[in-house]
Design an enzyme around this catalytic site. Structure first.
Site, mmCIF file in Angstrom:
data_model
loop_
_atom_site.group_PDB
_atom_site.id
_atom_site.type_symbol
_atom_site.label_atom_id
_atom_site.label_comp_id
_atom_site.label_asym_id
_atom_site.label_seq_id
_atom_site.Cartn_x
_atom_site.Cartn_y
_atom_site.Cartn_z
ATOM 1 N N LYS A 191 0.963 -1.115 -0.041
ATOM 2 C CA LYS A 191 -0.083 0.027 0.098
ATOM 3 C C LYS A 191 0.912 1.374 -0.062
ATOM 4 O O LYS A 191 0.598 2.383 -0.516
ATOM 5 C CB LYS A 191 -1.009 0.121 1.135
ATOM 6 C CG LYS A 191 -0.400 -0.154 2.772
ATOM 7 C CD LYS A 191 0.139 1.159 3.254
ATOM 8 C CE LYS A 191 0.830 1.108 4.644
ATOM 9 N NZ LYS A 191 1.037 2.323 5.133
ATOM 10 N N ARG A 255 3.825 9.812 5.118
ATOM 11 C CA ARG A 255 5.047 10.305 4.720
ATOM 12 C C ARG A 255 5.345 9.864 3.144
ATOM 13 O O ARG A 255 5.883 10.360 2.406
ATOM 14 C CB ARG A 255 6.071 9.781 5.511
ATOM 15 C CG ARG A 255 6.205 8.192 5.769
ATOM 16 C CD ARG A 255 7.195 7.795 6.602
ATOM 17 N NE ARG A 255 6.761 7.850 8.150
ATOM 18 C CZ ARG A 255 7.321 7.652 9.453
ATOM 19 N NH1 ARG A 255 8.439 6.947 8.855
ATOM 20 N NH2 ARG A 255 6.767 7.863 10.257
ATOM 21 N N GLU A 281 9.032 4.296 3.427
ATOM 22 C CA GLU A 281 8.987 2.932 3.102
ATOM 23 C C GLU A 281 8.762 2.467 1.851
ATOM 24 O O GLU A 281 9.171 1.426 1.306
ATOM 25 C CB GLU A 281 7.855 2.173 4.206
ATOM 26 C CG GLU A 281 8.508 2.260 5.763
ATOM 27 C CD GLU A 281 9.672 1.245 6.107
ATOM 28 O OE1 GLU A 281 10.186 0.808 5.302
ATOM 29 O OE2 GLU A 281 9.969 0.957 7.231
#
Length: 335
Positions: A191, A255, A281
């Site tokens: 995701k 983020r 990430e």
């Protein structure tokens, strides 16, 4: 009173420590950074990663990993995904046998395509740890304030899953259980890549129509790849898939979305990372997702274009245009 150590002093680690403390447990937070640990002890907050949310005075803070781990019932691994293997190696000689370890990092290892719990179990196999994952739509900024949030916990056995559900759950943090560890982790990792795409669209000043398309077609890519990798399709349409995707694509707390916005505005990848000033990430997961798609022969056009923008300096508007002019397709392969 259960003794718990949160390994990692970023925003998510601090938010979970506060949550678990509210639940009546004894908490320790470990920081890799000695300076950050000292600042947490003095200021009782991480001003960079989770400002204005204070740690209770009786939550212990240390930069000594052995001290953090000794005599703990549960370890919560809240370090970035790229640090999971190195931290697991550091734990090898200091954890007890059958240690309960809850992973809350989201990602896939780039070279091996292993999930975070796979890595933990591989590095600590001699200690036979009881490993679980906690995931879902849960920004630290909101969990730290006690804003109603729902997550999912999953482990290899039902007994551990139910035990951890009770450990984490309270009136502001509802925890569901799932037997599908693979699906829970893959949804959480992939995701972030789609959130980068949503941010890029926002940075290009595209509208709600574009965002809706990216979320809907994005979850199709996530579920197709996730099922090929061993997850259950229903998992990807639950909290750890679609739920986490929605919040990550829509929130300014994200983020990954913020990094995408900057890329859409024409910033370079290095400039975007520097401005976000936290681990993004999705950048690491994008490469892993592309590798996995090639391995399992799964079509992931959105994720492919995200990789091109990130690593090939492709113009963001051109990437979106290429998605729009692809060959005609059925929406759902049922005819």
């Amino acid at each position: 009173m259960v003794k718990i150590s949160v390994i990692g002093s970023g925003g998510w680690g601090i938010a979970l420590a506060i949550l678990l403390h509210k639940n009546g447990h004894n908490l320790t937070i470990w920081s890799f950074d000695k300076k950050e640990a000292e600042e947490l002890k003095i200021n009782r907050q991480n001003k960079t990663k989770l400002p204005n949310i204070l740690l209770p005075e009786d939550i212990k803070v240390t930069d000594n990993l052995k001290e953090a781990v000794d005599n703990k019932d549960i370890l919560v691994l809240a370090v970035p995904s790229k640090a999971i293997r190195s931290v697991s190696k550091s734990l090898k000689d200091i954890i007890k046998d059958n240690q309960i370890i809850v992973n809350v990092a989201k990602g896939l290892e780039e070279d091996t395509l292993k999930t975070m719990t796979d890595i933990i179990e591989e590095e600590l196999k001699e200690k036979n740890p009881q490993v679980a994952v906690l995931s879902g739509p849960s920004h630290a900024e909101e969990v730290g304030k006690g804003i109603p949030t729902t997550c999912v916990v999953s482990a290899h056995n039902k007994e551990l899953t139910l035990y951890l559900q009770n450990i984490f759950m309270n009136p502001s943090f509802r925890v569901y259980t799932s037997p599908d560890m693979i699906g829970v982790e893959i949804g959480g990792a992939l995701k972030n890549v789609i959130a980068l795409a949503a941010g890029i669209a926002d940075g290009l000043n595209y509208g709600d129509n574009t965002k809706a398309a990216l979320i809907t077609r994005g979850i199709k890519e996530i579920s197709s790849l996730g099922v090929a990798m061993g997850g259950e399709q229903s998992t990807f349409y639950g909290l750890t898939g679609l739920g986490d995707l929605i919040v990550t694509c829509a929130s300014m707390h994200s983020r990954n979305r913020r990094a995408g916005i900057l890329l859409g505005q024409g910033k370079t990848l290095d400039e975007a990372i520097k401005e976000v000033n936290m681990v993004v990430e999705g950048i690491y997961s994008a490469k892993s997702a592309l590798m996995a798609a090639k391995k399992y022969n799964v079509e992931i056009p959105i994720i492919e274009q995200v990789n091109a923008v990130l690593f090939e300096n492709k113009n963001a508007a051109e990437a979106v245009n290429e998605l729009m002019i692809r060959d005609k397709k059925l929406e759902i392969q049922s005819w």
